[in-house]
Design an enzyme around this catalytic site. Structure first.
Site, PDB file in Angstrom:
ATOM      1  N   PRO A   2     -47.994 -38.617  82.248  1.00 36.36           N
ATOM      2  CA  PRO A   2     -48.851 -37.548  82.794  1.00 36.36           C
ATOM      3  C   PRO A   2     -48.333 -37.100  84.159  1.00 36.36           C
ATOM      4  O   PRO A   2     -48.063 -37.920  85.026  1.00 36.36           O
ATOM      5  CB  PRO A   2     -50.224 -38.230  82.927  1.00 36.36           C
ATOM      6  CG  PRO A   2     -50.167 -39.424  82.037  1.00 36.36           C
ATOM      7  CD  PRO A   2     -48.723 -39.849  82.017  1.00 36.36           C
ATOM      8  N   GLU A   3     -48.160 -35.802  84.313  1.00 36.48           N
ATOM      9  CA  GLU A   3     -47.686 -35.232  85.571  1.00 36.48           C
ATOM     10  C   GLU A   3     -48.877 -34.569  86.270  1.00 36.48           C
ATOM     11  O   GLU A   3     -49.993 -34.610  85.765  1.00 36.48           O
ATOM     12  CB  GLU A   3     -46.585 -34.193  85.292  1.00 36.48           C
ATOM     13  CG  GLU A   3     -45.338 -34.786  84.650  1.00 36.48           C
ATOM     14  CD  GLU A   3     -44.447 -35.518  85.643  1.00 36.48           C
ATOM     15  OE1 GLU A   3     -44.710 -35.437  86.857  1.00 36.48           O
ATOM     16  OE2 GLU A   3     -43.506 -36.194  85.201  1.00 36.48           O
TER      17      GLU A   3
END
Ligand code: ZN
Length: 273
Positions: A2-3
């Site tokens: 997840p960014e």
């Protein structure tokens, strides 16, 4: 992984369900993930009200009157809202119950984190994990002038300077490749050789790429699930990322793949100088 956009999408998804809600129970099914959970986590937040949500870099923040909970999704984690009575599955490690609904942290690879910052220990910005983070790319602090000034001492490639995260946070590998394409900048260009004018194009591109990813529900990973359980689909609109050998969507040239600092970079030699 997840960014920033995925974390922001998660925050936007959970916010209406948690703001102003009182914690009715805390269930921890392990002692910790990447790091041990705070020893007295249940006592710290039980019967306390979540005043607001926030985000700093990839840390999702739940603010209480006496401190903040920092949640990191690690490599594969997700945070979802669901009915409090939903039976736990194998990788559901933390439940924060808010009456009828709960916030559930699922993390198969267990690289995530749940940490507590007490207001008595000073400002949250000075927390050990937050104080060295660069500016937030979607705030007014992130300007071309700022990026230009900061880059003057860096002779590393612009792609790697962006990924380092100490000047600006949240520009991960996908977003760096896509932003540099939009700004017409070759990822190998030394950061201190780029003009202010080109940094203007780059700051705009970074904001656009991140905003687009957020508006589309986050990128990227097949297993990314937002707060509503839907997967993101930013990946459908990549110009260069993961398109080695394919034609450039602008000039029909061939997209190249190189490795910089052990990370893949994708770019078009015609469009990016
Ligand atoms: Zn091109």
């Amino acid at each position: 992984m997840p960014e920033l956009p995925e974390v922001e999408v998660t925050r936007l998804g959970v916010q209406p369900h948690v703001d102003g809600k009182k914690v009715s129970e805390v269930v921890l099914r392990r002692d910790g993930l990447r790091w041990p959970f705070p020893a007295n986590l249940r006592e710290l937040i039980l019967h306390q009200t979540i005043l607001a949500t926030g985000r700093r870099g990839k840390y999702l923040l739940l603010h209480f009157a006496h401190g903040s909970l920092l949640i990191h999704l690690g490599m594969s984690g997700n945070l979802r809202i669901m009915p409090s009575k939903t039976p736990p599955q194998k990788h559901d490690h933390v439940d924060i119950l808010l009456g009828e609904q709960m916030l559930r942290l699922t993390d198969p690879r267990r690289f995530g984190a749940v940490l507590w910052h007490d207001n008595a220990d000073g400002s949250l910005e000075e927390h050990l994990l937050l104080r060295r983070l660069g500016v937030e790319p979607l705030t007014d602090h992130f300007t071309a002038e700022f990026l230009f000034q900061q880059a003057r001492q860096r002779n590393a490639a612009i792609k790697q300077v962006l990924l380092a995260g100490d000047i600006v946070v949240g520009v991960g590998n996908i977003y760096a490749s896509e932003s540099l394409f939009r700004a017409g900048i070759n990822p190998k260009t030394a950061a201190n050789r780029i003009s202010l004018k080109r940094y203007q194009a780059l700051t705009i591109a970074i904001r656009e790429v991140l905003a687009l990813a957020i508006s589309r529900g986050g990128s990227s990973l097949k297993d990314f699930v937002g707060a509503d359980g839907k997967t993101g689909y930013f990946q459908q609109s990549y110009f260069v990322y993961d398109r080695a050998g394919e034609p450039c969507r602008v000039c029909q040239g061939t997209i190249r793949h190189i490795v910089q600092g052990q990370r893949s970079s994708f770019y078009c030699v015609n469009c990016q100088k």
